[in-house]
Design an enzyme around this catalytic site. Structure first.
Site, PDB file in Angstrom:
ATOM      1  CB  THR A  74       7.684  -2.795 -15.320  1.00  0.00           C
ATOM      2  OG1 THR A  74       7.423  -3.772 -14.296  1.00  0.00           O
ATOM      3  CG2 THR A  74       7.985  -3.511 -16.630  1.00  0.00           C
ATOM      4  N   GLY A 102       6.226  -3.475  -9.699  1.00  0.00           N
ATOM      5  CA  GLY A 102       5.136  -2.566  -9.993  1.00  0.00           C
ATOM      6  C   GLY A 102       5.155  -2.178 -11.457  1.00  0.00           C
ATOM      7  CB  CYS A 103       2.476  -1.118 -13.771  1.00  0.00           C
ATOM      8  SG  CYS A 103       1.577   0.028 -12.713  1.00  0.00           S
ATOM      9  CE1 TYR A 104       2.799   5.449 -13.965  1.00  0.00           C
ATOM     10  CE2 TYR A 104       2.000   5.003 -11.757  1.00  0.00           C
ATOM     11  CZ  TYR A 104       1.841   5.620 -12.984  1.00  0.00           C
ATOM     12  OH  TYR A 104       0.741   6.400 -13.228  1.00  0.00           O
TER      13      TYR A 104
END
Length: 343
Positions: free
Chosen positions: A149, A145-147
């Site tokens: 990462t 997920g972006c968060y």
């Protein structure tokens, strides 16, 4: 050798970003581009910035349309990826940009997603300790997920070096509106987002919480417990995560900085900035690069790390392409080593 790549969910933000990166990748040829409700539409009508792909017609997202490619990138909502992946050949490199195969703990999946756990795949964040070995030659990859990462890259050096306490870890991150996807939602309209910020998923309810804990726990070799609060920022893309953790007694600022620089000095995409310089989301816009800075809050005995990523590039599609390169035996930075856009 040229590899054929199919992209599902090509009308959305993640799928469009994957196509943007792949269209400039010297080792791939773009095959089928698929969508659900937008099937039958010319790609250029929905992704006008993808000039070289304007005439591609969006096909239905079916196993038949995705099969026959060397690589399939699934940019689908959670729940849809696992079902589609199960129908694709074992020898095909399938990269899931959704959540279905990120979590190792089935109980955590069921608690946060409310459906049956589909199992876990090798995790597509090469910068985590030992992760590159898991990705080389893999045929199934789960993109982080972006968060997670941003949060995991921010803190993993301290946990890997045994410098941080495993509880009282606090992460607050601001994301642009593209992180919520392309579907029309009233609270994501420009009039609602521009000029203000708002929190959501407060109190440990955000689905990325167990994923962040999973990665940091692996780095620490013991369970790590976090408090994670996401916020919506008035920008289209980007994440700025501020992560803090208690420092173990006897650890000073120099030792902390040494751990972070040792972890990332040889990384192609993660950069610890010179002391006194702090990251901004604009400095990573449209790139696969990550900028971070850390400080030792001696009064509170905490390390404070600020980390900026582009949620659609390194946080999603760039992570997919970087992991794809490793799985195929290509240079990791192929098609990704370009600067951000400024101003």
């Amino acid at each position: 050798m040229t590899y054929s790549v199919a992209v599902s969910g090509a009308s959305g933000y993640a799928g469009g970003e994957a196509l943007r990166l792949l269209s400039a990748h010297p080792g791939v040829r773009i095959g089928a581009v698929t969508a659900h409700s937008n099937a039958g539409t010319r790609l250029g009508e929905l992704q006008p910035h993808l000039h070289s792909l304007h005439e591609h017609l969006l096909e239905e997202t079916t196993a038949e349309n995705l099969a026959g490619h060397d690589v399939v990138i699934l940019a689908l909502p959670h729940g849809a990826s696992a079902q589609m992946a199960s129908q694709l050949p074992e020898g095909t490199l399938v990269i899931d940009a959704g959540a279905d195969h990120r979590l190792e703990d089935s109980r955590a999946w069921e608690k946060f997603y409310g459906t049956t756990h589909a199992g876990s795949w090798p995790y597509g964040l090469p910068e985590l300790p030992g992760q590159r070995e898991q990705l080389r030659g893999a045929t199934r990859i789960a993109v982080p997920g972006c968060y997670p990462t941003s949060a995991m890259l921010a803190l993993q050096p301290g946990f890997a070096d045994g410098l941080l306490e495993h509880d009282d870890v606090v992460i607050v991150a601001a994301s642009g509106a593209s992180g919520a996807g392309k579907a029309l939602k009233p609270h994501l309209m420009g009039a609602e987002v521009m000029g203000g910020m708002s929190p959501y998923g407060v109190g440990g309810g955000h689905r990325h919480t167990p994923e962040i804990e999973q990665g940091l726990s692996a780095a620490a070799g013991a369970p790590v417990h976090i408090s994670f609060t996401p916020t919506l920022a008035p920008m289209s893309r980007g994440i700025l995560a501020t992560a803090t953790a208690k420092v173990k007694p006897g650890t000073d600022a120099a030792r902390l900085r040494e751990a972070w620089t040792n972890a990332y000095d040889n990384e192609p995409f993660v950069h610890v900035l010179p002391e006194g310089q702090w990251p901004s989301t604009k400095a990573v816009l449209g790139s696969n690069h990550v900028l971070m800075q850390l400080a030792f809050d001696e009064h509170a005995s905490r390390v404070v790390v600020s980390c900026a990523v582009d949620n659609l590039t390194k946080g999603t599609a760039g992570g997919a392409v970087q992991s794809m390169n490793l799985a195929l035996g290509l240079d990791e930075a192929t098609g990704l080593d370009f600067a951000a856009v400024a101003p």
